[in-house]
Design a protein around this motif. Structure first.
Motif, mmCIF file in Angstrom:
data_model
loop_
_atom_site.group_PDB
_atom_site.id
_atom_site.type_symbol
_atom_site.label_atom_id
_atom_site.label_comp_id
_atom_site.label_asym_id
_atom_site.label_seq_id
_atom_site.Cartn_x
_atom_site.Cartn_y
_atom_site.Cartn_z
ATOM 1 N N SER A 144 46.982 3.519 20.201
ATOM 2 C CA SER A 144 47.932 4.594 20.501
ATOM 3 C C SER A 144 48.975 4.086 21.468
ATOM 4 O O SER A 144 48.724 3.945 22.659
ATOM 5 C CB SER A 144 47.194 5.802 21.095
ATOM 6 O OG SER A 144 48.117 6.767 21.529
ATOM 7 N N GLY A 145 50.167 3.761 20.954
ATOM 8 C CA GLY A 145 51.218 3.207 21.802
ATOM 9 C C GLY A 145 51.657 4.169 22.879
ATOM 10 O O GLY A 145 51.947 3.772 24.004
ATOM 11 N N VAL A 186 49.310 -10.496 31.063
ATOM 12 C CA VAL A 186 49.031 -9.078 30.858
ATOM 13 C C VAL A 186 50.233 -8.226 31.249
ATOM 14 O O VAL A 186 50.650 -7.314 30.539
ATOM 15 C CB VAL A 186 47.790 -8.653 31.673
ATOM 16 C CG1 VAL A 186 47.631 -7.129 31.669
ATOM 17 C CG2 VAL A 186 46.536 -9.305 31.102
ATOM 18 N N LEU A 187 50.818 -8.555 32.420
ATOM 19 C CA LEU A 187 51.962 -7.793 32.893
ATOM 20 C C LEU A 187 53.143 -7.914 31.937
ATOM 21 O O LEU A 187 53.830 -6.926 31.649
ATOM 22 C CB LEU A 187 52.361 -8.283 34.291
ATOM 23 C CG LEU A 187 53.509 -7.529 34.968
ATOM 24 C CD1 LEU A 187 53.168 -6.052 35.093
ATOM 25 C CD2 LEU A 187 53.813 -8.118 36.327
ATOM 26 N N ALA A 188 53.366 -9.118 31.425
ATOM 27 C CA ALA A 188 54.483 -9.318 30.499
ATOM 28 C C ALA A 188 54.296 -8.518 29.217
ATOM 29 O O ALA A 188 55.227 -7.908 28.697
ATOM 30 C CB ALA A 188 54.622 -10.809 30.172
ATOM 31 N N ILE A 189 53.040 -8.519 28.710
ATOM 32 C CA ILE A 189 52.767 -7.769 27.480
ATOM 33 C C ILE A 189 52.972 -6.277 27.703
ATOM 34 O O ILE A 189 53.557 -5.571 26.884
ATOM 35 C CB ILE A 189 51.328 -8.046 26.999
ATOM 36 C CG1 ILE A 189 51.207 -9.508 26.545
ATOM 37 C CG2 ILE A 189 50.949 -7.098 25.856
ATOM 38 C CD1 ILE A 189 49.799 -9.924 26.179
ATOM 39 N N VAL A 238 56.218 -1.443 26.809
ATOM 40 C CA VAL A 238 56.924 -0.268 27.321
ATOM 41 C C VAL A 238 58.397 -0.308 26.930
ATOM 42 O O VAL A 238 58.968 0.684 26.471
ATOM 43 C CB VAL A 238 56.784 -0.177 28.855
ATOM 44 C CG1 VAL A 238 57.670 0.939 29.407
ATOM 45 C CG2 VAL A 238 55.334 0.075 29.227
ATOM 46 N N ALA A 239 59.026 -1.490 27.132
ATOM 47 C CA ALA A 239 60.446 -1.620 26.801
ATOM 48 C C ALA A 239 60.693 -1.381 25.319
ATOM 49 O O ALA A 239 61.647 -0.703 24.929
ATOM 50 C CB ALA A 239 60.940 -3.005 27.201
ATOM 51 N N VAL A 291 64.753 5.689 22.155
ATOM 52 C CA VAL A 291 66.148 5.960 22.510
ATOM 53 C C VAL A 291 67.074 5.626 21.350
ATOM 54 O O VAL A 291 68.005 6.365 21.030
ATOM 55 C CB VAL A 291 66.552 5.161 23.763
ATOM 56 C CG1 VAL A 291 68.054 5.264 23.992
ATOM 57 C CG2 VAL A 291 65.802 5.684 24.977
ATOM 58 N N GLY A 292 66.815 4.495 20.673
ATOM 59 C CA GLY A 292 67.663 4.085 19.559
ATOM 60 C C GLY A 292 67.623 5.083 18.413
ATOM 61 O O GLY A 292 68.657 5.425 17.837
ATOM 62 N N VAL A 293 66.415 5.551 18.080
ATOM 63 C CA VAL A 293 66.282 6.541 17.010
ATOM 64 C C VAL A 293 67.005 7.827 17.383
ATOM 65 O O VAL A 293 67.715 8.434 16.571
ATOM 66 C CB VAL A 293 64.795 6.822 16.726
ATOM 67 C CG1 VAL A 293 64.649 8.023 15.781
ATOM 68 C CG2 VAL A 293 64.130 5.595 16.135
ATOM 69 N N PHE A 294 66.859 8.227 18.644
ATOM 70 C CA PHE A 294 67.515 9.449 19.107
ATOM 71 C C PHE A 294 69.030 9.320 19.024
ATOM 72 O O PHE A 294 69.728 10.214 18.532
ATOM 73 C CB PHE A 294 67.093 9.739 20.543
ATOM 74 C CG PHE A 294 67.786 10.931 21.143
ATOM 75 C CD1 PHE A 294 67.436 12.222 20.778
ATOM 76 C CD2 PHE A 294 68.808 10.760 22.068
ATOM 77 C CE1 PHE A 294 68.082 13.317 21.326
ATOM 78 C CE2 PHE A 294 69.462 11.846 22.623
ATOM 79 C CZ PHE A 294 69.097 13.131 22.251
#
Length: 314
Positions: free
Chosen positions: A29-30, A75-78, A83-84, A91-94
């Protein structure tokens, strides 16, 4: 580190250490993962008791932060990348949906405005929009300059305005119609592209830019040189590329100049080579400018062909 970075790192590490068994389920679940890794307090409450205490201690005392190891950075990078990705995807879809909605509203508004202007206005718009010309016809007209038309034509000196006055208007005077109508032998031609240009620029460069576009060139200067030296090369290139019959709309040839500017030269514009004032046309066709009756409901002339470019593109 910023507070946000600290929160993301600590949340991710505590969550992974305390909920290893549930990791695969959460990764499915993203949205849940995004909430857990971006909100430290949320992650702390989701973690079991000891993990929640550890998280609270780490957030309150930065000195007790564990050393960042390679796995920690990974882990932090992933986490941040996930999230990004999710954020910009949403945002792009919106934004795309908003843009599509606005475009639809604009088209509907423009169509409504055309309908409100009346059937005569729409008929003129549709007539204008069907005066495209093929590159073959356009190139043939260009070759006639300096020979059959405008014998004093100099590519490096004459502008589009000069060619309109000295070649396009005389060439269409007997039929009193747009040059495009003559070049396409009366066949209605809906163009694939509309050209925006300045009448003060060289006519050679206008034609070169159109041909360069058809050939996929980013610069028109080589095409301009070939127009002067050997236009046959350009015709062969267009034919081989399957572009010779591509259609364009250019106001200088698409607008019937005999319903507008042909009968007057109010600024006494001169030919740059002959140094003479451009001649005017003696045709008797009625002239229509933006305020010439009959007018549409918006107060613009229905018969004018120079005030419908925006509507023509709808």
């Amino acid at each position: 580190y910023s507070l946000a970075m600290k929160s993301a790192y600590v949340s991710a590490r505590v969550f992974l250490l305390s909920m290893r068994e549930d990791l695969l389920r959460v990764l499915g679940s993203g949205v849940a993962l995004t909430v857990l890794v971006t909100c430290g307090p949320v992650a702390s409450f989701r973690a079991p008791g000891s993990a929640a205490v550890t998280l609270a201690q780490l957030m309150l005392n930065a000195r007790e932060w564990p050393d960042l190891r390679l796995l920690d950075w990974l882990v932090l990078a992933i986490v941040l990348a996930t999230v990004a990705f999710l954020f910009f995807t949403v945002v792009g879809v919106f934004q795309q949906r908003c843009a599509n909605g606005w475009a639809e509203q604009a088209r509907a508004s423009d169509e409504s405005a055309i309908d409100e202007a009346g059937p005569s206005w729409r008929k003129k718009v549709e007539d204008l929009a069907s005066r495209g010309v093929t590159l073959e016809a356009l190139l043939g007209f260009y070759r006639s300059l300096g020979t059959d038309l405008m014998e004093h034509y100099v590519p490096a000196a004459h502008t589009t305005a000069d060619v309109v006055r000295q070649a396009i208007i005389p060439a269409s005077a007997s039929d009193q119609c747009a040059l495009a109508t003559i070049l396409m032998r009366g066949r209605a031609t809906v163009p694939s592209k509309m050209v925006t240009h300045n009448w003060g620029n060289l006519f050679r460069d206008l034609i070169a830019a159109v041909i360069a576009d058809a050939l996929g060139e980013q610069d028109y200067r080589l095409v301009a040189a070939l127009l002067e030296e050997d236009s046959e090369i350009l015709e062969r290139a267009l034919r081989q590329a399957g572009r010779l019959h591509d259609t364009y709309w250019i106001c200088a040839v698409a607008v019937n100049q005999h319903t507008g500017i042909c009968g007057a030269n109010p600024h006494f514009d001169r030919d740059p080579v002959l140094k003479e004032v451009h001649p005017t046309c003696s045709c008797s066709l009625p002239k229509h400018f933006n305020s010439t009756p009959p007018l549409s409901t918006c107060g613009a002339s229905i018969g004018c062909e120079m005030n419908k470019f925006t509507d023509m593109m709808m």
